[in-house]
Design an enzyme around this catalytic site. Structure first.
Site, short mmCIF file in Angstrom:
data_model
loop_
_atom_site.label_atom_id
_atom_site.label_comp_id
_atom_site.label_asym_id
_atom_site.label_seq_id
_atom_site.Cartn_x
_atom_site.Cartn_y
_atom_site.Cartn_z
N HIS A 149 39.81 37.22 34.65
CA HIS A 149 39.51 35.83 35.00
C HIS A 149 40.61 35.26 35.90
CE1 HIS A 149 37.40 35.93 30.89
NE2 HIS A 149 36.42 35.61 31.71
N ASP A 170 30.31 41.89 36.48
CA ASP A 170 28.94 41.49 36.18
C ASP A 170 28.11 41.63 37.46
OD1 ASP A 170 29.15 40.34 33.30
OD2 ASP A 170 30.88 39.57 34.36
N SER A 198 36.14 39.63 27.66
CA SER A 198 36.41 38.82 26.47
C SER A 198 35.91 39.55 25.22
CB SER A 198 35.71 37.48 26.59
OG SER A 198 36.06 36.86 27.80
P1 AMP Z 1 32.80 35.41 31.58
O1 AMP Z 1 33.85 34.54 30.99
O2 AMP Z 1 32.67 36.75 30.93
O3 AMP Z 1 31.48 34.70 31.76
O4 AMP Z 1 33.31 35.75 33.05
C1 AMP Z 1 33.62 34.74 33.97
C2 AMP Z 1 33.81 35.35 35.33
O5 AMP Z 1 34.87 36.30 35.29
C3 AMP Z 1 32.56 36.13 35.80
O6 AMP Z 1 32.36 35.91 37.18
C4 AMP Z 1 32.94 37.55 35.51
O7 AMP Z 1 32.27 38.49 36.33
C5 AMP Z 1 34.43 37.54 35.80
N1 AMP Z 1 35.08 38.66 35.12
C6 AMP Z 1 34.92 39.02 33.83
N2 AMP Z 1 35.64 40.13 33.58
C7 AMP Z 1 36.26 40.48 34.74
C8 AMP Z 1 37.12 41.54 35.13
N3 AMP Z 1 37.50 42.48 34.27
N4 AMP Z 1 37.56 41.57 36.41
C9 AMP Z 1 37.18 40.62 37.30
N5 AMP Z 1 36.36 39.60 36.99
C10 AMP Z 1 35.91 39.53 35.73
#
Ligand code: AMP
Length: 283
Positions: free
Chosen positions: A37, A152, A190
């Site tokens: 993130h 994602d 997460s």
């Molecule tokens: P989330 O909190 O899982 O909904 O993710 C929020 C944003 O962070 C989304 O655009 C995800 O694709 C991105 N994200 C989650 N994990 C990663 C990662 N390991 N590397 C880069 N971006 C990430």
């Protein structure tokens, strides 16, 4: 960092200081933040005057209510990480602020093929919920740039399509950022917080499976490499939802590769009830 809990306060601020969104890079998240993130925050900081993060665990995108209940919440730590990263603004709404008329879906988004495969097939309604929250957030903020993680992969495509469907594709530029990984290759997520030590070690098998696919894939039938990956996952205690090779631009599934098209391998698998996803571009 300034924290907003109310839509009206955030909008007031944006109209005063954010030139109606023109200077704003926006990073939507569901919290339980990690370096993946934060890499999006850093990218946005380089490219925009103001960086706005949002933390909102969006109930409408969870097709499994237990997954929603168990979604990790670490808000104090999240705020610290955002402060350290130099994030300017944080939007921290509650459910009523995002869905004042309730969480029932009023508009169906026509996502076409994207909603029928992979995450669309295995998590019915998930992308409709993603579109509900992202439409609401983009309409409130109208950021100049929107930062998403390639982790994602399909979600990035869905959100790009959403910006077209809601007529914001000329206003909001979608920026897709690389997946950050742990040292052993596991994609940061997460949901990794829900793994115990043993499971955490096993989780890296997803990355190994993707690497094996990348090393062994050849022109022609792709079934053997995907079957080998499924076998490796199952032998290590995973229950795979899917292991697929797809066209990198359209996500059309590929069983017979011409050796030239840009392709990506995508995996979703449960490890003791925790659902993990990852992907790797293969050429
Ligand atoms: P989330 O909190 O899982 O909904 O993710 C929020 C944003 O962070 C989304 O655009 C995800 O694709 C991105 N994200 C989650 N994990 C990663 C990662 N390991 N590397 C880069 N971006 C990430």
């Amino acid at each position: 960092m300034v924290i907003f809990k109310k839509v009206s306060d955030l909008q007031k601020f944006i109209s005063l200081y954010g030139k109606g969104g023109h200077d704003i890079g926006f990073v939507p998240t569901m919290g339980a933040l990690h370096k993946g993130h934060i890499s999006l925050i850093q990218k946005s900081k380089k490219e925009n005057k103001l960086t706005l993060a949002c933390i909102f665990v969006n109930p409408t995108q969870f097709n499994d209510p237990k997954d929603y209940e168990k979604y990790p919440v670490t808000i104090e730590n999240d705020i610290e990480l955002l402060e350290e990263a130099g994030c300017d603004l944080l939007f921290l709404p509650d459910v009523r602020e995002i869905y004042p008329a309730g969480t029932r879906q009023e508009r169906k988004y026509d996502l076409g093929y994207l909603e029928t495969v992979l995450e669309g097939e295995f998590r019915p309604g998930h992308f409709q919920g993603v579109c509900m929250v992202i439409e609401r957030l983009l309409t409130i903020i109208k950021p100049h740039q929107l930062y998403l993680g390639r982790k994602d992969y399909q979600q990035c495509m869905v959100i790009k399509k959403l910006t077209e469907l809601i007529g914001l594709d000329k206003i909001v530029k979608v920026r897709i950022c690389p997946t950050l990984r742990e040292k052993d290759g596991l994609a940061m997520s997460s949901r990794n917080m829900r793994l115990n030590d043993e499971e955490r070690k096993t989780a890296t098998v997803i990355y190994k499976a993707l690497q094996n696919i990348k090393e062994t894939i050849r022109k022609g039938n792709t079934q053997t490499v995907t079957n080998n990956a499924k076998k490796l996952l199952s032998e290590n205690g995973f229950k795979p939802d899917y292991v697929e090779i797809a066209d990198a631009a359209s996500l059309q599934l590929i069983n017979d590769w011409d050796g030239e098209r840009k392709i990506v391998a995508l995996i979703a698998a449960f490890l003791n009830g925790v659902r993990l996803i990852d992907n790797m571009e293969l050429n």
